[in-house]
Design an enzyme around this catalytic site. Structure first.
Site, PDB file in Angstrom:
ATOM      1  CG  HIS A  19       6.367 -20.813  44.937  1.00  0.00           C
ATOM      2  ND1 HIS A  19       7.180 -19.980  43.603  1.00  0.00           N
ATOM      3  CD2 HIS A  19       6.133 -21.899  44.793  1.00  0.00           C
ATOM      4  CE1 HIS A  19       7.323 -21.744  42.718  1.00  0.00           C
ATOM      5  NE2 HIS A  19       6.798 -22.842  43.760  1.00  0.00           N
ATOM      6  CG  HIS A 199       5.609 -23.536  39.707  1.00  0.00           C
ATOM      7  ND1 HIS A 199       4.621 -23.159  39.967  1.00  0.00           N
ATOM      8  CD2 HIS A 199       6.169 -24.176  40.359  1.00  0.00           C
ATOM      9  CE1 HIS A 199       4.511 -23.566  41.282  1.00  0.00           C
ATOM     10  NE2 HIS A 199       5.506 -24.066  41.269  1.00  0.00           N
ATOM     11  CD  GLU A 202      10.632 -25.704  40.120  1.00  0.00           C
ATOM     12  OE1 GLU A 202       9.496 -25.748  39.126  1.00  0.00           O
ATOM     13  OE2 GLU A 202      10.525 -26.190  40.592  1.00  0.00           O
ATOM     14  CG  ASP A 280       8.280 -24.892  45.663  1.00  0.00           C
ATOM     15  OD1 ASP A 280       7.689 -24.768  45.162  1.00  0.00           O
ATOM     16  OD2 ASP A 280      10.178 -25.580  45.071  1.00  0.00           O
ATOM     17  CG  ASP A 281       7.008 -28.486  46.714  1.00  0.00           C
ATOM     18  OD1 ASP A 281       5.703 -28.418  47.419  1.00  0.00           O
ATOM     19  OD2 ASP A 281       7.455 -27.687  46.220  1.00  0.00           O
TER      20      ASP A 281
HETATM   21  N1  ADE Z   1       5.051 -29.021  43.136  1.00  0.00           N
HETATM   22  C1  ADE Z   1       5.228 -28.673  44.051  1.00  0.00           C
HETATM   23  N2  ADE Z   1       5.778 -27.882  44.278  1.00  0.00           N
HETATM   24  C2  ADE Z   1       6.842 -28.125  42.545  1.00  0.00           C
HETATM   25  C3  ADE Z   1       7.979 -26.907  41.953  1.00  0.00           C
HETATM   26  N3  ADE Z   1       9.273 -26.796  42.362  1.00  0.00           N
HETATM   27  N4  ADE Z   1       8.170 -27.166  40.735  1.00  0.00           N
HETATM   28  C4  ADE Z   1       6.943 -27.414  39.801  1.00  0.00           C
HETATM   29  N5  ADE Z   1       5.933 -28.444  40.595  1.00  0.00           N
HETATM   30  C5  ADE Z   1       5.273 -28.292  42.007  1.00  0.00           C
HETATM   31 ZN    ZN Z   2       7.161 -24.647  43.055  1.00  0.00          ZN
END
Ligand code: ADE
Ligand code: ZN
Length: 343
Positions: A19, A199, A202, A280-281
């Site tokens: 992810h 997703h 969340e 994730d990011d």
């Molecule tokens: N796009 C990038 N990161 C995300 C996340 N955590 N949830 C939803 N969309 C995303």
């Molecule tokens: Zn994500």
């Protein structure tokens, strides 16, 4: 033999990252470098000012900055540089396999053709496999705040690149955009032989996880931590061994949980859910794969056996072939035996 420390132990375990939004690996230094290259004026004085804007209150407040950052990615070399830098970081963390998300609509709407994105990303991925031994899959995601028609059009635009992708995903602003909005798009993707992920849970309710399972027929739930509010859902996820790609540092930065000690990852693991850990990011949340694993290990007091389970789950939940999975599971077993017998 002296006991190996936890960080070295977790780093040494072969693991998959499942992810990971490639656009979310854009570090502020690279944002400024690419902005200068393309003559783009950023609304921040310097790297420190940009980094200090990474102070999010929820998912949307993050997405607003993330979509702004994407604007500096313009040519194939940019996508190469971004992906190459991520692979080096992942390799240092002991990641042996990556499944990378990207957001085609965030590039297409700026006039960047998919050929540019694929050319740069694939050049880095092929090089990463050759030089670092990291295998990979690519998963384009539809932006759920946009329409079903826009997603369908994006799917059609992706089909000429069918050989480069293994699945499609669903991301962006969750609340108000249930998975069922994209049932027909995902059905069409499955007709093309693509796997699906989404997703769900969340920030959104358990019903979105049910819809991802029943309407989109996903092979994994991205995040999924919201499942705990629904007992029947937890039982289903456990009985189907449906993987959750949990992103602990992301969850804290986006205020899904107030602190790492309150994260439900350990409870989900103890319930027998197939929990995996991803970043994730990472450029926006300040933690790559190993940071995420160590953060939950420390906050929740996870054992070395738990860390081995997380590594095993990551391989099991991946889209590698059965034979490839067997190779890595053996390697994890060997690695764990060697390092745990040194205690
Ligand atoms: N796009 C990038 N990161 C995300 C996340 N955590 N949830 C939803 N969309 C995303
Ligand atoms: Zn994500």
């Amino acid at each position: 033999m002296t006991k190996i420390d936890m960080a070295s132990f977790v780093r040494a375990l072969p693991k998959a990252e499942l992810h990971l939004h490639i656009e979310g690996t854009l570090e502020p230094e690279m944002t400024f470098e690419l902005a200068a290259k393309h003559g783009i004026q950023l609304p921040y004085a310097n790297v420190a000012a940009l980094r200090s804007a990474y102070n999010f209150s929820n998912l949307q407040s993050f997405l607003d900055i993330y979509y702004q950052g994407v604007q500096v990615l313009k040519d194939a070399d940019d996508f190469f540089q971004l992906t190459h830098a991520y692979l080096k970081r992942a390799h240092n963390d002991g990641v042996v396999h990556v499944e990378i998300f990207f957001d085609p609509q965030s590039h297409l709407e700026r006039g960047i053709p998919l050929s540019v994105v694929f050319e740069g990303m694939n050049r880095a991925l092929v090089g990463g496999e050759r030089e670092l031994g990291i295998s990979y899959r690519v998963i384009p995601c539809f932006l759920r705040h946009l329409s079903e028609a826009a997603a369908m059009q994006t799917l059609e635009a992706l089909l000429p690149y069918r050989e480069y992708i293994c699945a499609v995903g669903l991301d962006s602003s969750e609340n108000g955009h249930p998975p069922s909005k994209f049932s027909r798009v995902f059905a069409r993707a499955r007709e093309e032989g693509l796997l699906t992920v989404a997703h769900a849970g969340e920030e959104g309710p358990p019903s979105y996880i049910w819809e991802a399972l029943d309407d989109l027929k996903v092979s994994r739930i991205d995040h999924g931590v919201g499942c705990e509010a629904d007992e029947a859902l937890c039982q289903r996820l456990a009985s189907e061994h449906m993987p959750l790609t949990v992103c602990p540092v992301s969850n804290i930065k986006l205020a899904v949980f107030d602190r790492m000690e309150s994260h439900n990852l350990k409870r989900l693991l103890q319930r027998g859910l197939c929990v995996t850990v991803s970043s994730d990011d990472p450029a926006y949340f300040g933690g790559y794969e190993l940071d995420n694993l160590l953060a939950v290990q420390q906050a929740l007091g996870l054992s070395r056996e738990d860390m081995v389970t997380l590594a095993r789950n990551s391989i099991e939940a991946s889209f590698l072939s059965t034979a490839e999975k067997q190779v890595w599971q053996k390697m994890i077993g060997k690695c764990a035996d060697t390092l745990m017998s040194a205690e």
